[in-house]
Motif scaffolding. Structure first.
Motif, PDB file in Angstrom:
ATOM      1  N   LEU A   1     -25.290 -24.602   8.237  1.00  0.00           N
ATOM      2  CA  LEU A   1     -26.087 -24.412   9.199  1.00  0.00           C
ATOM      3  C   LEU A   1     -27.255 -23.711   8.669  1.00  0.00           C
ATOM      4  O   LEU A   1     -27.325 -22.384   8.157  1.00  0.00           O
ATOM      5  CB  LEU A   1     -25.658 -23.852  10.295  1.00  0.00           C
ATOM      6  N   ILE A   2     -28.492 -24.388   8.633  1.00  0.00           N
ATOM      7  CA  ILE A   2     -29.771 -24.003   8.098  1.00  0.00           C
ATOM      8  C   ILE A   2     -30.826 -23.560   9.083  1.00  0.00           C
ATOM      9  O   ILE A   2     -31.019 -24.780   9.868  1.00  0.00           O
ATOM     10  CB  ILE A   2     -30.243 -24.663   6.856  1.00  0.00           C
ATOM     11  N   GLY A   3     -31.514 -22.579   9.156  1.00  0.00           N
ATOM     12  CA  GLY A   3     -32.475 -22.364  10.009  1.00  0.00           C
ATOM     13  C   GLY A   3     -34.019 -23.017   9.698  1.00  0.00           C
ATOM     14  O   GLY A   3     -34.049 -23.585   8.623  1.00  0.00           O
ATOM     15  N   PRO A   4     -34.710 -23.352  10.647  1.00  0.00           N
ATOM     16  CA  PRO A   4     -36.162 -23.940  10.398  1.00  0.00           C
ATOM     17  C   PRO A   4     -36.872 -23.696   9.097  1.00  0.00           C
ATOM     18  O   PRO A   4     -37.582 -24.497   8.531  1.00  0.00           O
ATOM     19  CB  PRO A   4     -36.936 -23.796  11.434  1.00  0.00           C
TER      20      PRO A   4
ATOM     21  N   ASN B   1     -32.766 -27.712  18.082  1.00  0.00           N
ATOM     22  CA  ASN B   1     -33.326 -26.475  18.197  1.00  0.00           C
ATOM     23  C   ASN B   1     -34.229 -26.171  16.913  1.00  0.00           C
ATOM     24  O   ASN B   1     -34.774 -24.948  16.500  1.00  0.00           O
ATOM     25  CB  ASN B   1     -32.314 -25.438  18.514  1.00  0.00           C
TER      26      ASN B   1
ATOM     27  N   TYR C   1     -34.590 -24.002   1.861  1.00  0.00           N
ATOM     28  CA  TYR C   1     -35.781 -24.863   2.377  1.00  0.00           C
ATOM     29  C   TYR C   1     -36.418 -25.892   1.364  1.00  0.00           C
ATOM     30  O   TYR C   1     -36.642 -26.832   1.737  1.00  0.00           O
ATOM     31  CB  TYR C   1     -36.927 -23.985   2.681  1.00  0.00           C
TER      32      TYR C   1
ATOM     33  N   LYS D   1     -31.458 -32.852  11.429  1.00  0.00           N
ATOM     34  CA  LYS D   1     -32.004 -32.037  12.315  1.00  0.00           C
ATOM     35  C   LYS D   1     -31.596 -31.790  13.646  1.00  0.00           C
ATOM     36  O   LYS D   1     -31.426 -32.906  14.388  1.00  0.00           O
ATOM     37  CB  LYS D   1     -33.757 -32.215  12.368  1.00  0.00           C
TER      38      LYS D   1
ATOM     39  N   SER E   1     -32.970 -26.328  13.699  1.00  0.00           N
ATOM     40  CA  SER E   1     -32.176 -26.078  12.616  1.00  0.00           C
ATOM     41  C   SER E   1     -31.866 -27.279  11.899  1.00  0.00           C
ATOM     42  O   SER E   1     -31.903 -28.375  12.593  1.00  0.00           O
ATOM     43  CB  SER E   1     -31.085 -25.033  13.278  1.00  0.00           C
TER      44      SER E   1
ATOM     45  N   TYR F   1     -27.447 -19.796   8.044  1.00  0.00           N
ATOM     46  CA  TYR F   1     -26.988 -19.266   9.305  1.00  0.00           C
ATOM     47  C   TYR F   1     -25.125 -19.234   9.203  1.00  0.00           C
ATOM     48  O   TYR F   1     -24.775 -18.671   9.504  1.00  0.00           O
ATOM     49  CB  TYR F   1     -27.204 -19.971  10.527  1.00  0.00           C
TER      50      TYR F   1
END
Length: 143
Positions: free
Chosen positions: A72-75, A130, A94, A127, A132, A80
């Motif tokens: 799980l990767i944030g924007p 939220n 990223y 995507k 992420s 995460y």
């Protein structure tokens, strides 16, 4: 003359067999890739909609070789959660092609080498609402 004709026909036959083999391998690999990405997409959508993580692929016996890797990767690319590695040891994600594709177009795919596990992975990223990115991958079997 007969010998020359025989060599010519043999050369043409071998060349034809080689071309047929190459074409067959290409289409087999494309079908295999399509199947793997469809499986990863279905699993990613299932997890995204339900929130339930199922790390084992169906009908597998050895969990170490047949497990999904879920991240799980944030924007901004911060990790995460990762199902296989301590997130404090992970770099920003990223710049990974599947993550960038997912952030800008909703989903992304890639086949690339994962340095941390020294294996080739098939990746599918989606995507989330939220912002992420949920990334799911599976390693190619080692010979």
């Amino acid at each position: 003359m007969k010998r020359k004709m025989f060599c010519y026909m043999l050369t043409i036959s071998l060349f034809s067999m080689l071309v047929t083999l190459i074409i067959s391998l290409f289409f087999s690999y494309q079908t295999f890739r399509h199947h793997i990405f469809n499986e990863l997409e279905a699993s990613a959508k299932m997890y995204n909609e339900t929130g339930i993580i199922n790390l084992k692929r169906p009908n597998t016996k050895d969990s170490s070789e047949e497990s999904y890797r879920i991240t799980l990767i944030g924007p901004t690319g911060d990790v995460y959660y990762d199902s296989c590695k301590d997130i404090t040891q992970m770099m920003n994600q990223y710049d990974k092609p599947e993550v960038l594709q997912a952030l800008f177009s909703g989903n992304g795919t890639a086949v690339r080498y994962a340095d941390d596990f020294k294996k080739q992975y098939y990746w599918y990223a989606i995507k989330r609402e939220n912002g992420s990115v949920l990334r799911i991958g599976i390693a190619l079997a080692s010979p």
